[in-house]
Design an enzyme around this catalytic site. Structure first.
Site, PDB file in Angstrom:
ATOM      1  N   HIS A  47       0.814  -1.206   0.000  1.00 59.30           N
ATOM      2  CA  HIS A  47       0.000   0.000   0.000  1.00 59.30           C
ATOM      3  C   HIS A  47       0.853   1.264   0.000  1.00 59.30           C
ATOM      4  CE1 HIS A  47      -3.867   2.013   0.600  1.00 59.30           C
ATOM      5  NE2 HIS A  47      -3.271   2.788   1.483  1.00 59.30           N
ATOM      6  N   HIS A  93     -10.151   2.886  -0.240  1.00 60.32           N
ATOM      7  CA  HIS A  93     -10.292   2.435   1.144  1.00 60.32           C
ATOM      8  C   HIS A  93     -11.112   1.151   1.124  1.00 60.32           C
ATOM      9  CE1 HIS A  93      -9.757   4.283   5.354  1.00 60.32           C
ATOM     10  NE2 HIS A  93      -8.598   4.218   4.749  1.00 60.32           N
TER      11      HIS A  93
END
Length: 719
Positions: A47, A93
């Site tokens: 990420h 998200h």
């Protein structure tokens, strides 16, 4: 408190492979402390480090005369003239929203807003691209309701208009929904703030809300597949407070006017760790932090917890020490924490102190720059077999099936929960294609859209990647806006599987070709990999967010079709039904190739529409559902019937690219035909807007009946 012993299980729990841990030992020459292990885990997870994607991201076109700042900062920046710029980005998200839908989606909105105002821009627009599982899956309704409520709850309280986006449903997202959040803001080009630290011995200041244990390990969790331990990951989801975020924005923008800010960075993924390391690395400096000074809302927090917390509404700043009093006064006025937690140092070190103990002492530049970079094996997606047969269906039956599908039914239940009129500059509301927001105090406006067709990308990643960019380009053009630039949110499964990595590589190639040909460089973005549950991946979903400029609101194509208007299609219709909405929704078939994207035609036809916007009363690009769905949507928005001359399935429901449906009066239609002939652009009269029926050949139904079905088709997704 004794720190845990570093074991193979602990290393694996931090998402680090044995080879990566061996590299850590080589870099620091010793076993890491528990806090150092957490820091490496945060900085080296997928990420934050993009270790599987960096090689391919570098191939994307990111520059142009309009680009002030491309990828690498909190958000991209594009010049819009008159000393102003638009600052924008899209981020995912996904994992947090699946675990805890409300807070996952809410904090996704909060994080993307901070990316924008951290650079000195006041947010003016938000969008969301949402992908859920099939309607009758036991978790879908909970996810839809929670995510939509979270987006609305945060964005409405913060006070930014939500002007567009998309919502889709497909079984591939049953175990892993996607929540992609976009935000854009306005700034003066001479008042942009960046994150690179400068100056030795400068105070490092913590700003905003207090640090808690929520979100600890969130970035690592976002870089892993899901399995049956998913409920154990709930504590890694952050908790947001939009009212604190609003105060943080106002305080930050006020602080920037004092001249006290040398550099500033949002505390997003990996919190204090990532923000401090990035600021130091970009400035070629080391950073020393004293965690005893970090404002905390929970007792007895460890160094590990403080460094990895992803508590929301926080920023990190390098301060001009001469203006400390002025800066502190601003944050005290807004009732927010302002704490000097460290300083910049000349040595290449990331030094963390807590309770008079050294908890971490790492080479900062190496920590940032030595994250593993993988050239993952990949295999090209096999060429799709052509359709074995071309299905035929009564046109009204086909249209009814589409408008009652949650994928293509009206989404007013979603966007009516979002405030799209706050700030009073929204010119074009959600639900009608690209959203349009006035540049306050001027006659200019900005248009926003997000687009991707995952079925296309799975069948043909290169063409699917091109198509996502092309559709975004057409959506902006359809409101008369000049497309400026793009941001991407690249959602894929496990990159360690060669076929998944092949999808990613193909999509990147297609996106790169398209943004170059259409002059809409990628200026920011996000990669979200490992979107899998129990080994089952999502559809490849490289969402493209795009921004366009209207030099004057007089250039807006924002009208509706009127009784008597001529319906015309700009572009060639061949009737491509491979991977079409009709095939998927009516025949439950996802077969055939994606439609070919002719980028020269996209550019030529887009330029033609904008050059002749004064002749066009209403315009829509043709994409999912082809001519039939676009004509119905235009008719429904106008409350006037439509008669189309064609009655064959390929002409009505084919999804050939580079096409627009336009409505104009007879004189304008004649002038448009002449202009198209001179420009060498294909144009065809396909029918007329009139009466109160929807007719396609000899098949017809009352507009009111189809409109009711269209307006209620989404109900099953949330009730």
């Amino acid at each position: 408190m004794d720190e845990p012993k570093i074991t193979e299980d602990l290393i694996a729990a931090h998402g680090l492979s044995p080879d990566e841990y061996a590299l850590i030992l080589e870099i620091i020459g010793r076993e890491p402390t528990f806090t150092e292990l957490g820091i490496f885990s945060a900085m080296w997870n997928e990420h934050c480090s993009y270790k599987s994607s960096k090689k391919w991201l570098r191939t994307l076109p990111t520059e142009g005369p309009q680009v002030i700042c491309g990828p690498g900062e909190n958000a991209g920046i594009v010049d819009i003239g008159d000393g102003q710029c638009v600052v924008f980005k899209m981020e995912s998200h996904n994992h947090p929203s699946y675990i805890e839908p409300y807070q996952g989606a809410a904090t996704g909105v909060g994080g993307i807003l901070r990316d924008v105002f951290t650079m000195g821009a006041r947010p003016i627009a938000a969008m969301n691209s949402l992908s859920f599982g099939e309607i009758d899956h036991p978790k879908t309704r909970t996810l839809v309701n929670g995510v939509v409520e979270g987006i609305g709850g945060y964005g409405n309280c913060f006070g930014v208009p939500n002007v567009g986006g998309e919502v889709r449903f497909h079984p591939a997202y049953n175990g892993n929904c996607l929540v992609n959040a976009f935000a854009a803001g306005l700034a003066d080009t001479d008042k942009i703030f960046y994150s690179a630290a400068s100056g030795i011995g400068m105070p490092v200041v913590y700003l905003g809300a207090k640090t808690g244990r929520d979100g600890v390990g969130g970035a690592t969790m976002a870089s892993a597949e899901f399995d049956d331990t998913i409920e154990e990951k709930r504590p890694t989801v952050q908790v947001g407070d939009p009212f604190t975020e609003k105060r943080l924005m106002e305080a930050t923008l006020e602080l920037m006017k004092t001249g006290a800010v040398i550099s500033i960075q949002d505390m997003g993924a990996a919190g204090l760790t990532c923000s401090a390391v990035e600021m130091g690395d970009k400035g070629g400096l080391g950073v020393k932090l004293n965690l005893d000074a970090v404002p905390q809302r929970e007792e007895h927090m460890t160094a590990y917890e403080m460094m990895l917390s992803e508590s929301q509404e926080r920023m990190l700043m390098v301060l001009n020490p001469e203006l400390e009093a002025e800066a502190r006064a601003v944050f005290e006025k807004w009732d927010l924490d302002f704490a000097i937690v460290g300083e910049t140092i000349a040595e290449d070190r990331f030094l963390i102190l807590h309770g008079n103990e050294v908890k971490a002492d790492l080479p900062l530049a190496t920590l940032s720059g030595s994250a593993p970079e993988y050239d993952r094996p990949w295999v090209e997606t096999p060429a799709a077999e052509p359709l074995a047969d071309v299905p035929q269906i009564d046109p009204i039956d086909g249209l009814r099936a589409l408008v009652t599908s949650p994928n293509y039914a009206a989404k007013q239940w979603v966007y009516e929960q979002y405030d799209h009129m706050v700030m009073a500059d929204t010119v074009r509301a959600p639900g009608l294609g690209a959203g349009v927001v006035r540049v306050h105090g001027t006659d200019k406006a900005l248009a926003f859209t997000s687009d991707v067709t995952p079925r296309y990308v799975k069948a043909n990643p290169v063409e699917g990647g091109k198509q996502a960019v092309a559709e975004a380009y057409r959506n902006l053009t359809s409101v008369g806006a000049k497309p400026l630039a793009t941001t991407d949110n690249l959602n894929f499964g496990n990159p360690e599987k060669p076929e998944i990595m092949g999808q990613f590589v193909g999509a990147i190639k297609g996106i790169g070709e398209a943004v170059a040909a259409l002059d809409v460089p990628i200026v920011s973005g996000n990669v979200s990999l490992y979107n899998e549950t129990d080994g089952t991946g999502i559809l490849p979903t490289p969402t493209i967010g795009a921004v366009g400029l209207l030099d004057s609101l007089d250039d807006l194509i924002g009208g509706i079709a009127r009784d008597g208007h001529v319906a015309m299609v700009i572009g060639e219709t061949e009737g491509h039904l491979g991977q079409s909405a009709l095939l998927a929704e009516v025949f439950n078939r996802e077969e055939g190739d994606a439609p070919h994207v002719d980028l020269d035609a996209e550019k030529k036809h887009g330029d033609f529409v904008r050059d002749n916007r004064t002749l066009i009363k209403a315009c829509s690009d043709l994409s999912d559902g082809g001519l039939a769905l676009a004509a119905f949507e235009m008719a429904e928005a106008s409350d006037v019937g439509v008669t189309l001359d064609a009655d064959d399935t390929p002409t009505l429901f084919g999804e050939d690219q580079a096409r627009y449906l336009v409505a104009c009066n007879f004189d304008e239609a004649e002038a448009l035909m002449v202009a198209a002939g001179q420009a060498g652009v294909p144009i065809t009269t396909v029918g007329r807007f009139t009466g109160d029926m929807v007719r396609m050949g000899s098949s017809e139904a009352p507009l009111s009946e189809l409109a009711h079905a269209f307006r209620t088709g989404f109900d099953a997704a949330h009730r």
